[in-house]
Design a protein around this motif. Sequence first.
Motif, PDB file in Angstrom:
ATOM      1  N   GLN A   1     -10.558  16.618  13.621  1.00  0.00           N
ATOM      2  CA  GLN A   1      -9.103  16.620  13.495  1.00  0.00           C
ATOM      3  C   GLN A   1      -8.495  15.371  14.130  1.00  0.00           C
ATOM      4  OE1 GLN A   1      -8.516  20.485  15.316  1.00  0.00           O
ATOM      5  NE2 GLN A   1      -7.824  21.342  13.362  1.00  0.00           N
ATOM      6  N   VAL A   2      -9.064  14.918  15.237  1.00  0.00           N
ATOM      7  CA  VAL A   2      -8.587  13.685  15.875  1.00  0.00           C
ATOM      8  C   VAL A   2      -8.822  12.515  14.925  1.00  0.00           C
ATOM      9  CG1 VAL A   2      -8.968  12.054  17.770  1.00  0.00           C
ATOM     10  CG2 VAL A   2      -8.871  14.505  18.243  1.00  0.00           C
ATOM     11  N   LEU A   3     -10.010  12.447  14.321  1.00  0.00           N
ATOM     12  CA  LEU A   3     -10.314  11.374  13.380  1.00  0.00           C
ATOM     13  C   LEU A   3      -9.365  11.430  12.183  1.00  0.00           C
ATOM     14  CD1 LEU A   3     -11.991   8.974  12.534  1.00  0.00           C
ATOM     15  CD2 LEU A   3     -13.602  10.576  11.471  1.00  0.00           C
ATOM     16  N   ASP A   4      -9.096  12.620  11.676  1.00  0.00           N
ATOM     17  CA  ASP A   4      -8.155  12.750  10.553  1.00  0.00           C
ATOM     18  C   ASP A   4      -6.797  12.177  10.918  1.00  0.00           C
ATOM     19  OD1 ASP A   4     -10.058  13.953   8.970  1.00  0.00           O
ATOM     20  OD2 ASP A   4      -9.277  15.992   9.237  1.00  0.00           O
ATOM     21  N   ARG A   5      -6.340  12.460  12.126  1.00  0.00           N
ATOM     22  CA  ARG A   5      -5.040  11.973  12.590  1.00  0.00           C
ATOM     23  C   ARG A   5      -5.042  10.457  12.735  1.00  0.00           C
ATOM     24  NH1 ARG A   5      -0.134  13.953  14.468  1.00  0.00           N
ATOM     25  NH2 ARG A   5       1.092  12.044  14.550  1.00  0.00           N
ATOM     26  N   ILE A   6      -6.100   9.898  13.328  1.00  0.00           N
ATOM     27  CA  ILE A   6      -6.220   8.449  13.500  1.00  0.00           C
ATOM     28  C   ILE A   6      -6.215   7.766  12.134  1.00  0.00           C
ATOM     29  CG2 ILE A   6      -7.773   6.586  14.228  1.00  0.00           C
ATOM     30  CD1 ILE A   6      -8.724   8.515  16.476  1.00  0.00           C
ATOM     31  N   GLU A   7      -6.999   8.293  11.208  1.00  0.00           N
ATOM     32  CA  GLU A   7      -7.085   7.681   9.881  1.00  0.00           C
ATOM     33  C   GLU A   7      -5.774   7.820   9.108  1.00  0.00           C
ATOM     34  OE1 GLU A   7     -10.687   8.998   7.956  1.00  0.00           O
ATOM     35  OE2 GLU A   7     -11.849   7.498   9.061  1.00  0.00           O
ATOM     36  N   ALA A   8      -5.071   8.929   9.275  1.00  0.00           N
ATOM     37  CA  ALA A   8      -3.766   9.099   8.624  1.00  0.00           C
ATOM     38  C   ALA A   8      -2.770   8.073   9.158  1.00  0.00           C
ATOM     39  CB  ALA A   8      -3.240  10.517   8.840  1.00  0.00           C
ATOM     40  N   ASP A   9      -2.807   7.832  10.477  1.00  0.00           N
ATOM     41  CA  ASP A   9      -1.933   6.819  11.069  1.00  0.00           C
ATOM     42  C   ASP A   9      -2.309   5.424  10.580  1.00  0.00           C
ATOM     43  OD1 ASP A   9      -0.451   8.695  12.426  1.00  0.00           O
ATOM     44  OD2 ASP A   9      -1.286   8.255  14.408  1.00  0.00           O
ATOM     45  N   ALA A  10      -3.602   5.120  10.500  1.00  0.00           N
ATOM     46  CA  ALA A  10      -4.046   3.813  10.011  1.00  0.00           C
ATOM     47  C   ALA A  10      -3.542   3.581   8.589  1.00  0.00           C
ATOM     48  CB  ALA A  10      -5.569   3.710  10.060  1.00  0.00           C
ATOM     49  N   LEU A  11      -3.642   4.599   7.770  1.00  0.00           N
ATOM     50  CA  LEU A  11      -3.169   4.509   6.394  1.00  0.00           C
ATOM     51  C   LEU A  11      -1.654   4.329   6.353  1.00  0.00           C
ATOM     52  CD1 LEU A  11      -4.276   4.639   3.527  1.00  0.00           C
ATOM     53  CD2 LEU A  11      -3.908   7.106   3.574  1.00  0.00           C
ATOM     54  N   ALA A  12      -0.939   5.077   7.194  1.00  0.00           N
ATOM     55  CA  ALA A  12       0.522   5.012   7.200  1.00  0.00           C
ATOM     56  C   ALA A  12       1.041   3.678   7.716  1.00  0.00           C
ATOM     57  CB  ALA A  12       1.092   6.154   8.058  1.00  0.00           C
ATOM     58  N   TYR A  13       0.363   3.097   8.705  1.00  0.00           N
ATOM     59  CA  TYR A  13       0.857   1.872   9.337  1.00  0.00           C
ATOM     60  C   TYR A  13       0.242   0.598   8.788  1.00  0.00           C
ATOM     61  CZ  TYR A  13       2.696   5.235  12.636  1.00  0.00           C
ATOM     62  OH  TYR A  13       3.355   6.291  13.193  1.00  0.00           O
ATOM     63  N   GLY A  14      -0.769   0.712   7.932  1.00  0.00           N
ATOM     64  CA  GLY A  14      -1.385  -0.514   7.439  1.00  0.00           C
ATOM     65  C   GLY A  14      -2.005  -0.426   6.061  1.00  0.00           C
ATOM     66  N   GLY A  15      -1.996   0.743   5.466  1.00  0.00           N
ATOM     67  CA  GLY A  15      -2.538   0.894   4.123  1.00  0.00           C
ATOM     68  C   GLY A  15      -4.051   0.982   4.087  1.00  0.00           C
ATOM     69  N   GLU A  16      -4.579   1.013   2.864  1.00  0.00           N
ATOM     70  CA  GLU A  16      -6.025   1.171   2.641  1.00  0.00           C
ATOM     71  C   GLU A  16      -6.831   0.044   3.287  1.00  0.00           C
ATOM     72  OE1 GLU A  16      -7.783   3.557   1.191  1.00  0.00           O
ATOM     73  OE2 GLU A  16      -6.134   4.779   0.447  1.00  0.00           O
ATOM     74  N   GLU A  17      -6.317  -1.186   3.219  1.00  0.00           N
ATOM     75  CA  GLU A  17      -7.047  -2.322   3.776  1.00  0.00           C
ATOM     76  C   GLU A  17      -7.189  -2.191   5.292  1.00  0.00           C
ATOM     77  OE1 GLU A  17      -6.228  -7.020   4.086  1.00  0.00           O
ATOM     78  OE2 GLU A  17      -6.079  -6.170   2.060  1.00  0.00           O
ATOM     79  N   PHE A  18      -6.107  -1.811   5.961  1.00  0.00           N
ATOM     80  CA  PHE A  18      -6.171  -1.637   7.414  1.00  0.00           C
ATOM     81  C   PHE A  18      -7.098  -0.486   7.781  1.00  0.00           C
ATOM     82  CE2 PHE A  18      -4.299   0.141  11.423  1.00  0.00           C
ATOM     83  CZ  PHE A  18      -4.772  -0.857  12.257  1.00  0.00           C
ATOM     84  N   LEU A  19      -7.040   0.613   7.034  1.00  0.00           N
ATOM     85  CA  LEU A  19      -7.927   1.754   7.287  1.00  0.00           C
ATOM     86  C   LEU A  19      -9.390   1.311   7.181  1.00  0.00           C
ATOM     87  CD1 LEU A  19      -8.566   4.736   7.759  1.00  0.00           C
ATOM     88  CD2 LEU A  19      -8.164   5.130   5.317  1.00  0.00           C
ATOM     89  N   ALA A  20      -9.717   0.511   6.183  1.00  0.00           N
ATOM     90  CA  ALA A  20     -11.091   0.017   6.020  1.00  0.00           C
ATOM     91  C   ALA A  20     -11.492  -0.872   7.206  1.00  0.00           C
ATOM     92  CB  ALA A  20     -11.227  -0.752   4.713  1.00  0.00           C
ATOM     93  N   GLU A  21     -10.565  -1.719   7.676  1.00  0.00           N
ATOM     94  CA  GLU A  21     -10.844  -2.574   8.841  1.00  0.00           C
ATOM     95  C   GLU A  21     -11.121  -1.729  10.082  1.00  0.00           C
ATOM     96  OE1 GLU A  21      -7.738  -5.442   9.528  1.00  0.00           O
ATOM     97  OE2 GLU A  21      -7.709  -5.997   7.406  1.00  0.00           O
TER      98      GLU A  21
END
Length: 153
Positions: free
Chosen positions: A11-31
């Motif tokens: 659940q923590v990882l889901d939250r971190i990844e959701a924030d990465a997607l929200a604040y930087g998009g797919e490219e930032f999430l991949a980084e």
Amino acid sequence: MTAALPRTDAQVLDRIEADALAYGGEEFLAEVRDEAAAWALEHDDPARWSAYLGVAWQLVDAHRAELVGQLVPTPDGKWRTVTPARCPAGHSWDHQKVSPLVSSWLPCRGPDHRGHHRVRCVADVGGRECGEIVVFPDTVEGCSFVGIGEGEG
């Protein structure tokens, strides 16, 4: 609707990844995923997952800090202002049930802006309000608050 606190690593990882997607998009999430994986590989098996979560969380928080005060799109097509992840005392502002915040606008005659966002933490700390305040952008020489609440911040 109030977000539930993450209870498991997944659940923590889901939250971190959701924030990465929200604040930087797919490219930032991949980084974030790539950088966290590189750090995790440097640790032995028991510490690998913790290293991955810690690095991912730190990268997303640092990116979010760069966006504080800016408008970002939400998944439902609306827009919101990015706030700091937590108050100066460490209370998370992501979970309204645990640590709510009160946000306001302070008009300013600053040299390169027209005002400041003011966020006050109203988390319950032993029966009293936390009261920590964050103002962004930071006040600089030449800032002059105008109107109601002048001088607060």
